[in-house]
Design a protein around this motif. Structure first.
Motif, mmCIF file in Angstrom:
data_model
loop_
_atom_site.group_PDB
_atom_site.id
_atom_site.type_symbol
_atom_site.label_atom_id
_atom_site.label_comp_id
_atom_site.label_asym_id
_atom_site.label_seq_id
_atom_site.Cartn_x
_atom_site.Cartn_y
_atom_site.Cartn_z
ATOM 1 N N ALA A 2 5.973 -3.901 0.483
ATOM 2 C CA ALA A 2 5.869 -4.633 -0.778
ATOM 3 C C ALA A 2 5.679 -3.668 -1.950
ATOM 4 O O ALA A 2 5.114 -2.593 -1.801
ATOM 5 C CB ALA A 2 4.713 -5.624 -0.718
ATOM 6 N N SER A 13 1.415 -6.723 6.781
ATOM 7 C CA SER A 13 2.518 -7.546 6.266
ATOM 8 C C SER A 13 2.991 -7.110 4.882
ATOM 9 O O SER A 13 4.028 -7.552 4.408
ATOM 10 C CB SER A 13 2.106 -9.018 6.225
ATOM 11 N N LEU A 14 2.243 -6.210 4.236
ATOM 12 C CA LEU A 14 2.587 -5.792 2.873
ATOM 13 C C LEU A 14 3.051 -4.340 2.792
ATOM 14 O O LEU A 14 3.169 -3.789 1.704
ATOM 15 C CB LEU A 14 1.373 -5.981 1.952
ATOM 16 N N GLN A 58 4.092 -13.166 1.720
ATOM 17 C CA GLN A 58 3.538 -11.894 1.268
ATOM 18 C C GLN A 58 2.756 -12.070 -0.028
ATOM 19 O O GLN A 58 1.745 -11.406 -0.233
ATOM 20 C CB GLN A 58 4.642 -10.850 1.090
ATOM 21 N N VAL A 73 7.967 -8.798 -3.767
ATOM 22 C CA VAL A 73 7.763 -8.878 -2.323
ATOM 23 C C VAL A 73 8.953 -9.598 -1.708
ATOM 24 O O VAL A 73 9.791 -10.159 -2.417
ATOM 25 C CB VAL A 73 6.448 -9.615 -1.975
#
Length: 85
Positions: free
Chosen positions: A39, A35-36, A61, A56
């Motif tokens: 980022a 999910s990052l 996040q 992010v």
């Protein structure tokens, strides 16, 4: 010997190396979190205190990055200075 001694605001040589290892482990853990991937999270460590900063896409996040950082061995506390862009 006093040149290598730690103070409240300055790390000793061993502490610096420990913090470098923690920073590397946190960065690797963040990169491993799906999910990052996109980022822009910066990691700094001082005496086991990890500071996360950067941008992010979502508040989720931020929560994920903090959770991942807290799960790394050697991390004492996590300070969140991340922002949603």
């Amino acid at each position: 010997m006093a040149g290598c001694a730690a103070t409240r605001t300055q790390e000793g040589t061993g502490e610096y190396l420990d913090d470098t290892v923690i920073t590397t482990k946190v960065k690797a853990a963040l990169l491993g979190e799906a999910s990052l991937k996109s980022a822009e999270v910066n990691v700094e460590t001082f005496k086991g205190r990890v500071q996360l900063s950067g941008f992010v896409s979502t508040p989720d996040q931020i929560a994920s990055a903090v959770r991942v950082a807290r799960g790394v061995k050697g991390v004492g506390t996590v300070v969140n200075d991340m922002r949603v862009k």
